[in-house]
Motif scaffolding. Structure first.
Motif, short mmCIF file in Angstrom:
data_model
loop_
_atom_site.label_atom_id
_atom_site.label_comp_id
_atom_site.label_asym_id
_atom_site.label_seq_id
_atom_site.Cartn_x
_atom_site.Cartn_y
_atom_site.Cartn_z
N SER A 100 5.55 24.20 26.06
CA SER A 100 4.75 25.16 26.82
C SER A 100 3.50 25.84 25.87
N ALA A 101 3.69 25.71 24.53
CA ALA A 101 2.64 26.14 23.75
C ALA A 101 1.53 25.24 23.82
N ILE A 102 1.61 24.01 23.89
CA ILE A 102 0.69 22.90 23.92
C ILE A 102 -0.12 23.37 25.33
N SER A 103 0.62 23.50 26.59
CA SER A 103 -0.21 24.02 27.53
C SER A 103 -1.04 25.21 27.60
N GLU A 104 -0.39 26.22 26.71
CA GLU A 104 -1.18 27.49 26.38
C GLU A 104 -2.38 27.32 25.59
N LEU A 105 -2.23 26.39 24.50
CA LEU A 105 -3.30 26.22 23.67
C LEU A 105 -4.57 25.23 24.42
N LYS A 106 -4.25 24.43 25.53
CA LYS A 106 -5.01 23.59 26.10
C LYS A 106 -5.97 24.82 26.97
N LYS A 107 -5.36 25.67 27.51
CA LYS A 107 -5.97 26.85 28.38
C LYS A 107 -7.08 27.29 27.54
N ILE A 108 -6.84 27.47 26.49
CA ILE A 108 -8.14 28.13 25.58
C ILE A 108 -9.36 27.53 25.62
N LYS A 109 -9.36 26.12 25.62
CA LYS A 109 -10.54 25.45 25.98
C LYS A 109 -11.26 25.74 27.04
N THR A 111 -12.06 29.00 27.85
CA THR A 111 -12.30 30.29 27.91
C THR A 111 -13.67 30.37 27.25
N ASP A 112 -14.64 31.32 27.60
CA ASP A 112 -15.98 31.33 27.04
C ASP A 112 -15.87 31.42 25.67
N ALA A 113 -14.75 32.28 24.95
CA ALA A 113 -15.15 32.37 23.51
C ALA A 113 -14.89 31.20 22.79
N TYR A 114 -14.07 30.29 23.33
CA TYR A 114 -13.91 28.79 23.00
C TYR A 114 -15.29 28.19 22.97
N LEU A 115 -15.89 28.06 24.07
CA LEU A 115 -17.08 27.31 24.22
C LEU A 115 -18.17 27.87 23.58
N GLU A 116 -18.17 29.01 23.23
CA GLU A 116 -19.11 29.74 22.36
C GLU A 116 -18.83 29.10 20.89
N ASN A 195 5.75 17.71 15.36
CA ASN A 195 5.00 17.47 16.85
C ASN A 195 3.62 17.22 16.71
N LYS A 196 3.21 16.07 16.86
CA LYS A 196 1.88 15.71 16.51
C LYS A 196 1.11 15.93 17.69
N VAL A 197 1.29 16.26 18.88
CA VAL A 197 0.55 16.72 20.00
C VAL A 197 0.37 18.20 19.71
N LEU A 198 1.35 18.95 19.48
CA LEU A 198 1.35 20.42 19.22
C LEU A 198 0.34 20.61 17.88
N GLN A 199 0.31 19.72 16.96
CA GLN A 199 -0.54 19.91 15.68
C GLN A 199 -1.89 19.63 15.98
N LYS A 200 -2.14 18.78 17.00
CA LYS A 200 -3.46 18.43 17.28
C LYS A 200 -4.17 19.55 18.06
N GLU A 201 -3.35 20.28 18.84
CA GLU A 201 -4.04 21.44 19.58
C GLU A 201 -4.30 22.81 18.58
N LEU A 202 -3.20 22.85 17.80
CA LEU A 202 -3.41 24.02 16.61
C LEU A 202 -4.52 23.60 15.80
N ASN A 203 -4.81 22.58 15.32
CA ASN A 203 -5.91 21.98 14.76
C ASN A 203 -7.17 22.32 15.31
N ALA A 219 -8.98 37.80 23.94
CA ALA A 219 -9.99 36.78 24.85
C ALA A 219 -9.27 35.44 24.76
N THR A 220 -8.92 35.19 23.60
CA THR A 220 -8.39 33.78 23.52
C THR A 220 -6.88 33.52 23.58
#
Length: 423
Positions: A100-109, A111-116, A195-203, A219-220
Motif C-alpha cells: 500500500s505504501a509503495i502505491s502511495e509513494l508512486k503517486k507522489i511522482k 504531483t507538481d511538487a515532485y516534478l518541480e 523490501n527492496k521495492v519499498l526502499q527504492k521508492e523511499l530513496n 502537497a506531497t
C-alpha cells in the motif's frame, strides 16, 4: 505329596506371572508406540486462513497455496510491483502495508511538487542529480560507499547528526535519511524494511527532498493513508514509532545500548546483540523498548542470549514478538519476576507463581517434538506442574489443546488481538 505339588505350582506361578506381566507391558508399549499418531500441519489455503477480504486487495493477490514451516505460514504474494514471499502472518500484514505504501509513494511522482523537485535537482551542483531520483538504488548507503569514498568516517556521516561544517554532500545524504524516515512514519511502515521495492521508492522521494527541495507537506503526502489506518495505537507503540522517525540509526544504537545496560545486560552482550546483522534498527528498538518495560526483572540477559541465536529475519521477527509479549504481560496482566530460557524456549516466572511460555506461531499442531518437549519439561521441572501457561499469537489445533489440557497446561490463543504489537 499334594502339599509339595501345590507348593511347586505356586512357585512356578510366582515365577511365571512377573514374566507374563513384563511381556504384557512390552506389548502394550510396543502397541502404543505404533498407534500413537502425531499431527502434521493441515493443508489449508489462503482463503481458509485469511478470509476473502484479505486474500485479494489493491495491487496484490495472495496465492492460494500456503506452506507451513515450523508452525508458521509461508505466503507468496503477486503484486503490481513484483512477487514477494514472506513467512508468518504478521510478516504478511507488514508486507501488505508496504505494498500500500509503495502505491502511495508512486503517486507522489505525479504531483507538481515532485516534478518541480526533479527540475531543481537537474540544476543542482552535484554529480548525480536527477539520476538519483529517477533511478534510485534500494539502499542509500550503496551509493556513497564508492562514489563518496573520499568522505571521512562515512558510516557515521550517514547515520548521525553531522557537524555544521561537514561536507555538503554528507548533509544531503543525511537529508535523504531524514526524509525517508518521515514518509515511512506517515505511511506506517518500517523505514529499515528489507523490501527492496519499498526502499527504492523511499530513496526516490528522499533524493527528491535532499537534492530537489521536495518537502514533506500536504502537497506531497499520500492522500487517504490507507496503510496508517490499520495500525493499532498505544503509547509505547507511538513512542517507538516517534523514535524511529526522529533518530538516525547511530543514535538509536546508542539509546538502545544504554537501555540494555541499565536493565542488567553487560555492554559486551548488548553490543553483540546490536551488531547482529539480522536485526534492523526497527527490531533493535522494539525489542529493547519492550524489555525496558521489565526493569527490575531478573534474567533479561538470558533473553538477550536467546536473541543472539537469530539467523534470519524470520528469527528476528520471532524474538521481537516474544519480547513484546513479555512487556505487555508484565504491564497489563501480572508482574514477572524472572526470565530464563530452557532449550531455547523463553520462560517467564511471575510473582504469583505462574510460568508463562510466550510463543509466536500462526497455527500450532501436536507434533512428536512438542510432545517430547512438554513431557521432558514437566518431568525435569515438576514445580511448573499445574502452573504452566502457553501464550500464542495464533491458533492451536483441537488435538494440541487436548494434549496441553491433559498435562494441566493452560493456553491462551490470539494474544496479538489482546495486546498491541508493532510489526
Amino acid at each position: 505329596m499334594k502339599i509339595i505339588s501345590h507348593l511347586l505350582i505356586i512357585t512356578l506361578l510366582l515365577l511365571i506371572i512377573p514374566l507374563l506381566l513384563v511381556q504384557v507391558d512390552y506389548y502394550k508399549t510396543a502397541y502404543a508406540d505404533k498407534t500413537v499418531t502425531f499431527e502434521s500441519p493441515d493443508k489449508r489455503n489462503a482463503v481458509q486462513i485469511l478470509g476473502n477480504k484479505i486474500v485479494k486487495g489493491h495491487h496484490y493477490t495472495i496465492r492460494d497455496k500456503v506452506i507451513t514451516y515450523g508452525y508458521m505460514h509461508h505466503y507468496t504474494v503477486d503484486s503490481d510491483y513484483g512477487v514477494f514471499e514472506v513467512t508468518g502472518d504478521h510478516a504478511l500484514l507488514k508486507l501488505l502495508k508496504e505494498i500500500s505504501a509503495i502505491s502511495e509513494l508512486k503517486k507522489i511522482k505525479d504531483t507538481d511538487a515532485y516534478l518541480e523537485a526533479v527540475k531543481q535537482a537537474g540544476m543542482a551542483p552535484i554529480d548525480f542529480g536527477v539520476s538519483m531520483i529517477n533511478d534510485p538504488v534500494d539502499t542509500v548507503t550503496a551509493v556513497p560507499k564508492g562514489a563518496f569514498s573520499m568522505l571521512k568516517n562515512l558510516k557515521e556521516s550517514l547515520t548521525s547528526e553531522g557537524d555544521p561544517g561537514e561536507d555538503s554532500t554528507a548533509k544531503q545524504l543525511l537529508a535523504v535519511s531524514s526524509t525517508k524516515r518521515e514518509y515511512a512514519y506517515q505511511l506506517g511502515v518500517d523505514v529499515y524494511s528489507s523490501n527492496k521495492v519499498l526502499q527504492k521508492e523511499l530513496n526516490r522521494i528522499g533524493w527528491a527532498g535532499a537534492i530537489g527541495g521536495l518537502s514533506v507537506s500536504v502537497a506531497t503526502m499520500p492522500l487517504g493513508g490507507a496503510a496508517i489506518t490499520i495500525i493499532k495505537t498505544a503509547k509505547l507503540a507511538d513512542d517507538i514509532r516517534a523514535s524511529l522517525r526522529s533518530e538516525p540509526p547511530s543514535k538509536l544504537r546508542t539509546i538502545n545500548r544504554e537501555k540494555l545496560v541499565k536493565i542488567g545486560v553487560s555492554e559486551d552482550i548488548a553490543e553483540k546483540f546490536l551488531s547482529n546483522p539480522y536485526y534492523a534498527p526497527w527490531h533493535d528498538t522494539i525489542i529493547t523498548s519492550s524489555l525496558f518495560r521489565l526493569e527490575g526483572v531478573a534474567g533479561i540477559s538470558d533473553f538477550i542470549e536467546f536473541a543472539l541465536g537469530a539467523e534470519d529475519e524470520v528469527d528476528a521477527n520471532f524474538v521481537s514478538v516474544t519480547a513484546q509479549t513479555l512487556g505487555n504481560y508484565h504491564k497489563s496482566i501480572g508482574k514477572i519476576k524472572n526470565i530464563k530460557r530452557i532449550e531455547n524456549i523463553v520462560i517467564a516466572e511471575t510473582v504469583s507463581g505462574k510460568a508463562i511460555i510466550p510463543f509466536p506461531l500462526d497455527y500450532g499442531v501436536w507434533t512428536k517434538r512438542a510432545d517430547q518437549f512438554f513431557n521432558d519439561f514437566l518431568s525435569e521441572n515438576p514445580k511448573y506442574k499445574g502452573k504452566l501457561e502457553f501464550w500464542v499469537t495464533g491458533k492451536l489445533s483441537k488435538r494440541a489443546k487436548q494434549e496441553l489440557s491433559l498435562r494441566k497446561i493452560k493456553f491462551r490463543e490470539d494474544i496479538d488481538k489482546k495486546f498491541v504489537y508493532i510489526y
